[in-house]
Design a protein around this motif. Structure first.
Motif, PDB file in Angstrom:
ATOM      1  N   GLY A  30       0.813  -1.210   0.000  1.00 16.42           N
ATOM      2  CA  GLY A  30       0.000   0.000   0.000  1.00 16.42           C
ATOM      3  C   GLY A  30       0.845   1.258   0.000  1.00 16.42           C
ATOM      4  N   VAL A  31       1.908   1.259   0.811  1.00 16.13           N
ATOM      5  CA  VAL A  31       2.805   2.414   0.854  1.00 16.13           C
ATOM      6  C   VAL A  31       3.476   2.606  -0.508  1.00 16.13           C
ATOM      7  N   ALA A  32       3.892   1.514  -1.126  1.00 16.96           N
ATOM      8  CA  ALA A  32       4.532   1.585  -2.446  1.00 16.96           C
ATOM      9  C   ALA A  32       3.555   2.145  -3.485  1.00 16.96           C
ATOM     10  N   PHE A  33       2.306   1.690  -3.428  1.00 18.33           N
ATOM     11  CA  PHE A  33       1.289   2.167  -4.372  1.00 18.33           C
ATOM     12  C   PHE A  33       1.022   3.652  -4.164  1.00 18.33           C
ATOM     13  N   CYS A  34       0.938   4.076  -2.885  1.00 24.06           N
ATOM     14  CA  CYS A  34       0.691   5.490  -2.580  1.00 24.06           C
ATOM     15  C   CYS A  34       1.867   6.370  -3.006  1.00 24.06           C
ATOM     16  N   THR A  35       3.073   5.850  -2.857  1.00 23.56           N
ATOM     17  CA  THR A  35       4.264   6.591  -3.279  1.00 23.56           C
ATOM     18  C   THR A  35       4.254   6.806  -4.793  1.00 23.56           C
ATOM     19  N   LYS A  36       3.795   5.781  -5.489  1.00 25.38           N
ATOM     20  CA  LYS A  36       3.727   5.826  -6.954  1.00 25.38           C
ATOM     21  C   LYS A  36       2.547   6.684  -7.425  1.00 25.38           C
ATOM     22  N   ASN A  37       1.473   6.711  -6.620  1.00 23.11           N
ATOM     23  CA  ASN A  37       0.255   7.446  -6.996  1.00 23.11           C
ATOM     24  C   ASN A  37      -0.178   8.363  -5.849  1.00 23.11           C
ATOM     25  N   PRO A  38       0.405   9.556  -5.753  1.00 20.70           N
ATOM     26  CA  PRO A  38       0.110  10.474  -4.649  1.00 20.70           C
ATOM     27  C   PRO A  38      -1.371  10.822  -4.521  1.00 20.70           C
ATOM     28  N   GLU A  39      -2.114  10.695  -5.620  1.00 16.48           N
ATOM     29  CA  GLU A  39      -3.544  11.008  -5.584  1.00 16.48           C
ATOM     30  C   GLU A  39      -4.288  10.084  -4.613  1.00 16.48           C
ATOM     31  N   VAL A  40      -3.815   8.832  -4.514  1.00 15.83           N
ATOM     32  CA  VAL A  40      -4.430   7.877  -3.591  1.00 15.83           C
ATOM     33  C   VAL A  40      -4.142   8.298  -2.148  1.00 15.83           C
ATOM     34  N   ARG A  82      -3.720  11.242  -0.981  1.00 10.60           N
ATOM     35  CA  ARG A  82      -4.606  12.365  -0.659  1.00 10.60           C
ATOM     36  C   ARG A  82      -6.021  11.859  -0.367  1.00 10.60           C
ATOM     37  N   ALA A  83      -6.507  10.946  -1.196  1.00 10.46           N
ATOM     38  CA  ALA A  83      -7.867  10.409  -1.012  1.00 10.46           C
ATOM     39  C   ALA A  83      -7.992   9.680   0.321  1.00 10.46           C
ATOM     40  N   ILE A  84      -6.979   8.903   0.700  1.00  5.60           N
ATOM     41  CA  ILE A  84      -7.007   8.157   1.964  1.00  5.60           C
ATOM     42  C   ILE A  84      -6.990   9.113   3.153  1.00  5.60           C
ATOM     43  N   GLY A  85      -6.152  10.150   3.061  1.00  5.24           N
ATOM     44  CA  GLY A  85      -6.076  11.133   4.142  1.00  5.24           C
ATOM     45  C   GLY A  85      -7.398  11.861   4.340  1.00  5.24           C
ATOM     46  N   LEU A  86      -8.016  12.293   3.237  1.00  5.50           N
ATOM     47  CA  LEU A  86      -9.296  12.981   3.318  1.00  5.50           C
ATOM     48  C   LEU A  86     -10.399  12.043   3.796  1.00  5.50           C
ATOM     49  N   TYR A  87     -10.301  10.785   3.402  1.00  5.34           N
ATOM     50  CA  TYR A  87     -11.254   9.745   3.822  1.00  5.34           C
ATOM     51  C   TYR A  87     -11.248   9.621   5.352  1.00  5.34           C
ATOM     52  N   ALA A  88     -10.059   9.597   5.937  1.00  2.00           N
ATOM     53  CA  ALA A  88      -9.931   9.485   7.394  1.00  2.00           C
ATOM     54  C   ALA A  88     -10.461  10.735   8.089  1.00  2.00           C
ATOM     55  N   VAL A  89     -10.168  11.905   7.534  1.00  2.00           N
ATOM     56  CA  VAL A  89     -10.647  13.157   8.126  1.00  2.00           C
ATOM     57  C   VAL A  89     -12.173  13.237   8.053  1.00  2.00           C
ATOM     58  N   ALA A  90     -12.742  12.845   6.909  1.00  2.00           N
ATOM     59  CA  ALA A  90     -14.200  12.854   6.757  1.00  2.00           C
ATOM     60  C   ALA A  90     -14.850  11.921   7.772  1.00  2.00           C
ATOM     61  N   SER A  91     -14.198  10.803   8.061  1.00  2.00           N
ATOM     62  CA  SER A  91     -14.701   9.859   9.054  1.00  2.00           C
ATOM     63  C   SER A  91     -14.793  10.508  10.436  1.00  2.00           C
ATOM     64  N   VAL A  92     -13.729  11.183  10.844  1.00  2.00           N
ATOM     65  CA  VAL A  92     -13.698  11.835  12.157  1.00  2.00           C
ATOM     66  C   VAL A  92     -14.738  12.946  12.240  1.00  2.00           C
ATOM     67  N   VAL A  93     -14.781  13.785  11.213  1.00  2.00           N
ATOM     68  CA  VAL A  93     -15.728  14.909  11.207  1.00  2.00           C
ATOM     69  C   VAL A  93     -17.161  14.395  11.274  1.00  2.00           C
ATOM     70  N   GLY A  94     -17.464  13.370  10.490  1.00  2.00           N
ATOM     71  CA  GLY A  94     -18.811  12.803  10.499  1.00  2.00           C
ATOM     72  C   GLY A  94     -19.193  12.255  11.860  1.00  2.00           C
ATOM     73  N   GLN A  95     -18.261  11.552  12.502  1.00  2.00           N
ATOM     74  CA  GLN A  95     -18.522  10.995  13.828  1.00  2.00           C
ATOM     75  C   GLN A  95     -18.830  12.102  14.845  1.00  2.00           C
ATOM     76  N   LEU A  96     -18.042  13.159  14.805  1.00  2.00           N
ATOM     77  CA  LEU A  96     -18.235  14.244  15.765  1.00  2.00           C
ATOM     78  C   LEU A  96     -19.574  14.947  15.562  1.00  2.00           C
TER      79      LEU A  96
END
Length: 373
Positions: free
Chosen positions: A265-275, A277-291
Motif C-alpha cells: 500500500g505504501v509503495a502504491f501510494c508513493t507511486k500514486n500520490p492522488e491515492v 490524498r484520497a485516503i487522508g481525506l477519507y480518514a478526516v471525513a470519518s472523524v468529522v462525520g462521527q463528531l
C-alpha cells in the motif's frame, strides 16, 4: 476481571452510538437533550442546520472518497491495500478520541477497557469486509447490502429467545426482497455485475456488525458492574472513541503487516500520490462525520439522526450512479433500490410515531403529578 481505568470527572459528554461499518451508525438509546435548550429558536435552528449539514456532507464526501480509493483505476491498477486504509482511518479516530479526553476529561467512571477493545476489533473487521467488497461490487450494491443489518441481528435475537414486533419481520423480509430484486435486475456491463466473492464479503461484514452489537451490550453490562454505586454509569464519547479505535488500529496494523498491505500500500501510494490524498481525506471525513453525529445526539431527538443518515444513503447511491456512467442501473435495479429505501423510510416513520406516543405519555404523567400536587 477486565482491566479498568478511572478518570477524573470533568465535563460529561455522551456515549457514542453503536456501530462501525461504513459509518452507518445506529441510534443511541436514552433521552436526548431538548432541542429548545440553550436559548432561542434561532439558535436551535442554527444548531440543527449545522448538525444536519455536517453529517450529510461529511459522510457523503466519505462515500465519494471510498469509491475513489477502491473503485478508481490509477495507472491501470486499483488500490488493494484495505488494511493500510483502516490503519490510517482508525488511527486518526484514535488520535481524535485521545485529544478529546485530554481536552474535556473523562467520564469519571471506571472504563471497561477490555470489553471496549473487543468491540473495536469486530467494528474494524466489519469495515474491512465492506471496504474490500467495493473492489468486487458496485457502491449501490454495498449500500443496499449493508441495509440488511437487521437480518443477522434478528436471527441472533430469535436464537437467544427474543421476540420482535410484526412490523420488524415485515421490514426484514421486504428489504431482503429489495436486495434480491436489485441483484437479479443487473444489466450486463453495468454496476450490477457483482461477484459472488464481493457479496460474500458484505455478508461477512453483516456478521461482524452483529458481533459488534452483541459486544456493545457486554460493554454496557461491564460498565454497570464496574460502577455499582453510579446510577446510569456511561463512558464518555471520547473514551469510547479512543479505546474502540485503538484496538481497531492495532489489529488492522497486524493484518496489514501479515498480508503485505502495509508495504504494498505504501509503495502504491508513493507511486500514486492522488491515492494518498484520497485516503487522508477519507480518514478526516470519518472523524468529522462521527463528531457531528455525537453533536446531533446531544442536541436533538435521535429521530433526527435516523432521518439524516437514511437520506444520506439515498443521496450517496444516486450520486454514485450520476457521477460515474459505469455505475448506471437498470429499471429493475432502481425498483429494488426503491423498495429498500421505502422500508428504511418506514423505519424512520415508526420511530417518529413511537417518539410522539412516548412524549404524550410523559405529558399525561406530568399532568397527573401536577394534579396530585
Amino acid at each position: 476481571g477486565s482491566t479498568t481505568i478511572t478518570r477524573t470527572p470533568t465535563r460529561r459528554l455522551p456515549t457514542p452510538p453503536a456501530g462501525g461499518d461504513t459509518h452507518t451508525v445506529s441510534i443511541m438509546a436514552g433521552k436526548a437533550k431538548s432541542s429548545t435548550s440553550g436559548g432561542g429558536g434561532g439558535l436551535t435552528e442554527a444548531k440543527f442546520a449545522i448538525a444536519v449539514s455536517g453529517i450529510f456532507f461529511a459522510f457523503s464526501y466519505f462515500a465519494v472518497l471510498q469509491e475513489d480509493v477502491y473503485r478508481k483505476s490509477y495507472g491501470g491498477e486499483r488500490f488493494k491495500a484495505t488494511f493500510l486504509v483502516l490503519v490510517v482511518e482508525r488511527g486518526v479516530n484514535t488520535l481524535a478520541g485521545l485529544l478529546g479526553v485530554l481536552l474535556f476529561g473523562g467520564s469519571g467512571v471506571k472504563v471497561p477497557v477490555t470489553e471496549i477493545l473487543s468491540s473495536g476489533v469486530s467494528q474494524m473487521l466489519a469495515m474491512a469486509a465492506s471496504n474490500e467488497a467495493l473492489r468486487y461490487v458496485s457502491f449501490a450494491t454495498q449500500v443496499l447490502g449493508k441495509s440488511c443489518k437487521m437480518v443477522p441481528v434478528m436471527v441472533g435475537g430469535i436464537a437467544a429467545g427474543r421476540k420482535f414486533p410484526t412490523s420488524q419481520y415485515v421490514q426484514v423480509m421486504v428489504i431482503t426482497l429489495g436486495v434480491v430484486i436489485f441483484n437479479f435486475g443487473a444489466k450486463k456491463g453495468g454496476a450490477g455485475e457483482d461477484s459472488a466473492y464481493g457479496l460474500t464479503l458484505i455478508g461477512l461484514s453483516l456478521v461482524m456488525d452483529f458481533a459488534t452489537s452483541m459486544s456493545q451490550d457486554r460493554v454496557k453490562a461491564a460498565t454497570k458492574r464496574a460502577n455499582p454505586g453510579v446510577e446510569r454509569a456511561k463512558t464518555s464519547m471520547f473514551e469510547s472513541m479512543l479505546w474502540t479505535n485503538a484496538s481497531g488500529t492495532l489489529i488492522a496494523l497486524a493484518l496489514a503487516l501479515a498480508t503485505g498491505h502495509l508495504t504494498d500500500g505504501v509503495a502504491f501510494c508513493t507511486k500514486n500520490p492522488e491515492v494518498t490524498r484520497a485516503i487522508g481525506l477519507y480518514a478526516v471525513a470519518s472523524v468529522v462525520g462521527q463528531l457531528f453525529i455525537y453533536f446531533t445526539i446531544t442536541e436533538f431527538d435521535p429521530l433526527v439522526l435516523s432521518t439524516v443518515t437514511t437520506t444520506r444513503k439515498i443521496f450517496s447511491t444516486v450520486y454514485s450512479v450520476l457521477r460515474s456512467p459505469g455505475n448506471s442501473l437498470s429499471g429493475v435495479q432502481w425498483s429494488g433500490c426503491g423498495v429498500v429505501f421505502a422500508m428504511l423510510g418506514w423505519e424512520v416513520l415508526e420511530k417518529y410515531l413511537h417518539s410522539r406516543g412516548a412524549a404524550k405519555t410523559r405529558m399525561k404523567l406530568a399532568r397527573a403529578d401536577n394534579k396530585k400536587a
